[in-house]
Each structure stands twice: as C-alpha cells, then as structure tokens.
Write a protein that holds these residues in place. Structure first.
Motif, PDB file in Angstrom:
ATOM      1  N   ALA A 163      -7.670  -4.172   1.389  1.00  0.00           N
ATOM      2  CA  ALA A 163      -8.518  -2.982   1.462  1.00  0.00           C
ATOM      3  C   ALA A 163      -9.981  -3.355   1.226  1.00  0.00           C
ATOM      4  CB  ALA A 163      -8.071  -1.952   0.429  1.00  0.00           C
ATOM      5  N   SER A 164     -10.867  -2.756   2.015  1.00  0.00           N
ATOM      6  CA  SER A 164     -12.298  -2.965   1.831  1.00  0.00           C
ATOM      7  C   SER A 164     -12.791  -2.151   0.639  1.00  0.00           C
ATOM      8  CB  SER A 164     -13.063  -2.518   3.081  1.00  0.00           C
ATOM      9  OG  SER A 164     -12.589  -3.178   4.227  1.00  0.00           O
ATOM     10  N   ALA A 194      -9.834   9.906  -2.268  1.00  0.00           N
ATOM     11  CA  ALA A 194     -10.872   8.865  -2.236  1.00  0.00           C
ATOM     12  C   ALA A 194     -10.289   7.511  -2.613  1.00  0.00           C
ATOM     13  CB  ALA A 194     -12.019   9.238  -3.168  1.00  0.00           C
ATOM     14  N   ASP A 195      -9.774   7.386  -3.828  1.00  0.00           N
ATOM     15  CA  ASP A 195      -9.296   6.090  -4.323  1.00  0.00           C
ATOM     16  C   ASP A 195      -8.107   5.555  -3.534  1.00  0.00           C
ATOM     17  OD1 ASP A 195     -11.204   6.064  -6.303  1.00  0.00           O
ATOM     18  OD2 ASP A 195      -9.878   6.890  -7.838  1.00  0.00           O
ATOM     19  N   ILE A 196      -7.217   6.448  -3.084  1.00  0.00           N
ATOM     20  CA  ILE A 196      -5.988   5.990  -2.410  1.00  0.00           C
ATOM     21  C   ILE A 196      -6.117   6.112  -0.891  1.00  0.00           C
ATOM     22  CG2 ILE A 196      -3.505   6.326  -2.163  1.00  0.00           C
ATOM     23  CD1 ILE A 196      -3.443   7.305  -5.059  1.00  0.00           C
ATOM     24  N   PHE A 197      -6.272   7.330  -0.380  1.00  0.00           N
ATOM     25  CA  PHE A 197      -6.363   7.496   1.070  1.00  0.00           C
ATOM     26  C   PHE A 197      -7.626   6.853   1.632  1.00  0.00           C
ATOM     27  CE2 PHE A 197      -2.800  10.191   0.655  1.00  0.00           C
ATOM     28  CZ  PHE A 197      -2.348  10.557   1.908  1.00  0.00           C
ATOM     29  N   GLY A 198      -8.616   6.633   0.793  1.00  0.00           N
ATOM     30  CA  GLY A 198      -9.846   5.998   1.249  1.00  0.00           C
ATOM     31  C   GLY A 198      -9.714   4.503   1.482  1.00  0.00           C
ATOM     32  N   ARG A 199      -8.623   3.911   1.052  1.00  0.00           N
ATOM     33  CA  ARG A 199      -8.389   2.481   1.275  1.00  0.00           C
ATOM     34  C   ARG A 199      -8.008   2.272   2.745  1.00  0.00           C
ATOM     35  NH1 ARG A 199      -7.200  -0.789  -3.096  1.00  0.00           N
ATOM     36  NH2 ARG A 199      -5.361  -1.699  -2.106  1.00  0.00           N
ATOM     37  N   ASP A 227      -3.463   3.023   7.869  1.00  0.00           N
ATOM     38  CA  ASP A 227      -4.046   4.158   8.587  1.00  0.00           C
ATOM     39  C   ASP A 227      -3.470   5.489   8.094  1.00  0.00           C
ATOM     40  OD1 ASP A 227      -1.716   5.031  10.554  1.00  0.00           O
ATOM     41  OD2 ASP A 227      -1.790   2.852  10.597  1.00  0.00           O
ATOM     42  N   PHE A 228      -4.177   6.561   8.420  1.00  0.00           N
ATOM     43  CA  PHE A 228      -3.790   7.890   7.936  1.00  0.00           C
ATOM     44  C   PHE A 228      -2.414   8.318   8.443  1.00  0.00           C
ATOM     45  CE2 PHE A 228      -8.536   9.121   7.497  1.00  0.00           C
ATOM     46  CZ  PHE A 228      -8.548   8.674   6.187  1.00  0.00           C
ATOM     47  N   GLN A 229      -2.086   7.980   9.686  1.00  0.00           N
ATOM     48  CA  GLN A 229      -0.758   8.343  10.203  1.00  0.00           C
ATOM     49  C   GLN A 229       0.340   7.701   9.367  1.00  0.00           C
ATOM     50  OE1 GLN A 229       0.072   7.735  14.321  1.00  0.00           O
ATOM     51  NE2 GLN A 229      -1.284   9.375  15.017  1.00  0.00           N
ATOM     52  N   SER A 230       0.178   6.428   9.071  1.00  0.00           N
ATOM     53  CA  SER A 230       1.188   5.725   8.276  1.00  0.00           C
ATOM     54  C   SER A 230       1.288   6.329   6.882  1.00  0.00           C
ATOM     55  CB  SER A 230       0.841   4.235   8.178  1.00  0.00           C
ATOM     56  OG  SER A 230       0.864   3.627   9.448  1.00  0.00           O
ATOM     57  N   ARG A 231       0.146   6.684   6.308  1.00  0.00           N
ATOM     58  CA  ARG A 231       0.156   7.304   4.976  1.00  0.00           C
ATOM     59  C   ARG A 231       0.880   8.649   5.005  1.00  0.00           C
ATOM     60  NH1 ARG A 231      -2.803   4.694   1.243  1.00  0.00           N
ATOM     61  NH2 ARG A 231      -4.407   3.218   1.933  1.00  0.00           N
ATOM     62  N   GLU A 232       0.688   9.402   6.066  1.00  0.00           N
ATOM     63  CA  GLU A 232       1.357  10.704   6.150  1.00  0.00           C
ATOM     64  C   GLU A 232       2.849  10.554   6.427  1.00  0.00           C
ATOM     65  OE1 GLU A 232       0.485  13.741   5.285  1.00  0.00           O
ATOM     66  OE2 GLU A 232      -1.299  12.733   4.539  1.00  0.00           O
ATOM     67  N   ILE A 233       3.232   9.579   7.231  1.00  0.00           N
ATOM     68  CA  ILE A 233       4.662   9.314   7.447  1.00  0.00           C
ATOM     69  C   ILE A 233       5.325   8.986   6.116  1.00  0.00           C
ATOM     70  CG2 ILE A 233       6.312   7.686   8.459  1.00  0.00           C
ATOM     71  CD1 ILE A 233       4.385   7.494  10.875  1.00  0.00           C
ATOM     72  N   ALA A 234       4.663   8.146   5.321  1.00  0.00           N
ATOM     73  CA  ALA A 234       5.212   7.768   4.017  1.00  0.00           C
ATOM     74  C   ALA A 234       5.299   8.982   3.091  1.00  0.00           C
ATOM     75  CB  ALA A 234       4.335   6.689   3.375  1.00  0.00           C
ATOM     76  N   THR A 235       4.268   9.800   3.083  1.00  0.00           N
ATOM     77  CA  THR A 235       4.248  10.975   2.203  1.00  0.00           C
ATOM     78  C   THR A 235       5.328  11.972   2.591  1.00  0.00           C
ATOM     79  OG1 THR A 235       1.862  10.704   1.868  1.00  0.00           O
ATOM     80  CG2 THR A 235       2.813  12.839   1.307  1.00  0.00           C
ATOM     81  N   GLU A 242       0.830  -1.207   0.000  1.00  0.00           N
ATOM     82  CA  GLU A 242       0.000   0.000   0.000  1.00  0.00           C
ATOM     83  C   GLU A 242       0.863   1.255   0.000  1.00  0.00           C
ATOM     84  OE1 GLU A 242      -3.805   1.559  -0.398  1.00  0.00           O
ATOM     85  OE2 GLU A 242      -3.157  -0.534  -0.402  1.00  0.00           O
ATOM     86  N   VAL A 243       1.939   1.249   0.779  1.00  0.00           N
ATOM     87  CA  VAL A 243       2.867   2.389   0.782  1.00  0.00           C
ATOM     88  C   VAL A 243       3.451   2.595  -0.612  1.00  0.00           C
ATOM     89  CG1 VAL A 243       5.113   3.199   1.609  1.00  0.00           C
ATOM     90  CG2 VAL A 243       3.460   2.249   3.235  1.00  0.00           C
ATOM     91  N   LEU A 244       3.897   1.514  -1.226  1.00  0.00           N
ATOM     92  CA  LEU A 244       4.542   1.613  -2.539  1.00  0.00           C
ATOM     93  C   LEU A 244       3.555   2.058  -3.616  1.00  0.00           C
ATOM     94  CD1 LEU A 244       6.787  -1.588  -2.463  1.00  0.00           C
ATOM     95  CD2 LEU A 244       7.311   0.728  -1.670  1.00  0.00           C
ATOM     96  N   VAL A 245       2.322   1.592  -3.526  1.00  0.00           N
ATOM     97  CA  VAL A 245       1.299   2.015  -4.491  1.00  0.00           C
ATOM     98  C   VAL A 245       0.947   3.481  -4.286  1.00  0.00           C
ATOM     99  CG1 VAL A 245      -1.115   1.718  -5.177  1.00  0.00           C
ATOM    100  CG2 VAL A 245       0.334  -0.289  -4.845  1.00  0.00           C
ATOM    101  N   GLN A 246       0.755   3.885  -3.033  1.00  0.00           N
ATOM    102  CA  GLN A 246       0.404   5.280  -2.747  1.00  0.00           C
ATOM    103  C   GLN A 246       1.444   6.249  -3.291  1.00  0.00           C
ATOM    104  OE1 GLN A 246      -0.633   6.432   1.366  1.00  0.00           O
ATOM    105  NE2 GLN A 246       0.734   8.179   1.106  1.00  0.00           N
ATOM    106  N   LEU A 247       2.699   5.859  -3.216  1.00  0.00           N
ATOM    107  CA  LEU A 247       3.768   6.785  -3.577  1.00  0.00           C
ATOM    108  C   LEU A 247       3.822   7.111  -5.059  1.00  0.00           C
ATOM    109  CD1 LEU A 247       6.686   5.799  -1.191  1.00  0.00           C
ATOM    110  CD2 LEU A 247       5.051   7.674  -1.015  1.00  0.00           C
ATOM    111  N   TYR A 248       3.085   6.365  -5.898  1.00  0.00           N
ATOM    112  CA  TYR A 248       3.053   6.748  -7.310  1.00  0.00           C
ATOM    113  C   TYR A 248       2.429   8.129  -7.459  1.00  0.00           C
ATOM    114  CZ  TYR A 248      -1.724   6.768  -9.083  1.00  0.00           C
ATOM    115  OH  TYR A 248      -3.020   7.121  -9.367  1.00  0.00           O
TER     116      TYR A 248
END
Length: 239
Positions: A115-116, A161-166, A170-178, A74-80
C-alpha cells in the motif's frame, strides 16, 4: 483472382470468429465473478464465520487463482472492521501457516503491491468522507450519526480513510470481501443491504452479485446464500 477471393473470405471468417469469441468472453466476464473474485468470497466468508479449516483450503485456492500475498493480507486485515480482531488475527495465523507450507513445497507466490502512503493533502477525515461519499453515491447522513458523532468520525477517518484508502486492493474487491463476510454473519442485514448497494456503485453487476450468492451457496452454506439472496433482491427491487 479466384484464389484471392477465397483467401479474403477465409480471413473474414477468421476475424468474425475471433470477434465472437471476444464478445463471448466479455459477456462471460460480465456475468460471473472470475476465479480470483470467487476466492475473495470464500476467504472472507470463512474468516468471518471462524471456519479455519475451510479457510486454509480457500487461501490455497486463492493463491492458485492469482491473488497476491498482499491482496490476501489486505482482505484479512480489512475484515477486522467487520468481524472483529479475533477473527482477523486467527485468519492471519492460518495464512502464515499456509505460506510456510507452500514455501516448504517450493511454491513461490507473488508478493504483490504494498500500500502507498495515504495522501498528505487532506486530513484523514476529509479523505474518508470523500471515499465514503464516492462509494455510497452521495454524502452519508442519518440520525444515528447525530446521536453518536464518534461513530461517524471513526467510520470516515478509520474505515474509509485508513483501510479503504489503501491502494493495494481495489474497491470492488473490498466490497466483495465485505459482502461475503456480512453474508456469513447473523444480525447484520441492514449493513449487508448497504454494501450490496455500494458494491453496485463500484461497477459490480446484478449478474456478478448473483454469482457471489452462488459461490456462497456452493462453498459456504445454503442458509447464508438464501439470506444474501433475499437481501440482494430487496436492493434490486428498490433500484
């Protein structure tokens, strides 16, 4: 009676000691990123800057630290969305090689949650607007979005929606990655500044942000860490 008093005193000391240990652990967790979060920093940074050799080591460390296979994917996909498809695809290829090597050694890593499906009660634009507003702390508006309405729609409908909505990261992890990815790229300080603010909106503390910068300094590079620290200080001074 005397023995009872001594016993009760010993119990009190034990309870007090355990309480202190718990408080110390809580304080430590609040002061630094944990091993899992630190691994997200290095994985994201090396994905963004294209350092595939160090990325391979970071991916192994991340799995050993408790990240699941799907969390890393998920981290690697988000980073695109931040570093581009080439960096993301290269990182996914490295991750496949890492997984094959670990499987050959008999290492069984936890797959983790899938992901749901996204909510069908709202349009992607509505869902993305809701997530963006929640993370930013207020509705996002600006001249650039009036100038180019398509970018506003893409940010809301796709990124948020498509990415952060997965829901498998969690949002903290997504922001750390970003934040780690943007810190490893040149010319994106306005976006880095925005995501430091968003990271704090997810509950990341000042100490944890400084811990993130420390990981960048020790694992990625001093110039990246120095720039991130300068941007972070601007954000903190404006709070």
């Amino acid at each position: 009676m005397k023995k009872l008093i001594v016993f009760l005193a010993l119990v009190s000391v034990m309870i007090f000691s355990l309480s202190c240990m718990s408080d110390a652990q809580t304080m430590n967790n609040d002061q630094t990123l944990d091993a899992r979060q630190q691994s997200i920093v290095t994985i994201a940074a090396f994905t963004a800057n294209g350092d595939l050799e160090d990325l391979s080591a970071a991916l192994n460390e991340g799995l050993d630290a408790g990240l699941t296979v799907n969390e890393i994917k998920e981290v690697l996909v988000q980073l695109y969305a931040y570093a581009g498809f080439p960096r993301s695809l290269n990182a996914l290829n490295v991750f496949m090689s890492v997984m094959k090597a670990r499987e050959a050694k008999g290492i069984k890593d936890v797959a983790g949650k899938e992901a749901s499906p996204l909510s069908t009660d709202k349009s992607r634009l509505e869902l993305g607007t809701e997530i963006q507003t929640r993370l930013s702390g207020s509705p996002v508006a600006g001249e650039i979005y009036t100038f180019a309405p398509a970018i506003d729609q893409f940010l809301k409908s796709h990124l948020f929606a498509d990415i952060f909505g997965r829901d498998n990261l969690d949002f903290q992890s997504r922001e750390i990655a970003t934040i780690a990815a943007l810190s490893s790229m040149k010319g994106v300080n306005p976006q880095l500044q925005a995501h430091f603010r968003i990271g704090m909106n997810t509950g990341l503390t000042k100490a944890q942000m400084n811990s993130l910068v420390s990981v960048l300094k020790s694992k990625v590079g001093k110039p990246e860490a120095d720039n991130a620290a300068e941007v972070l200080n601007k954000v903190l001074s404006n709070k």
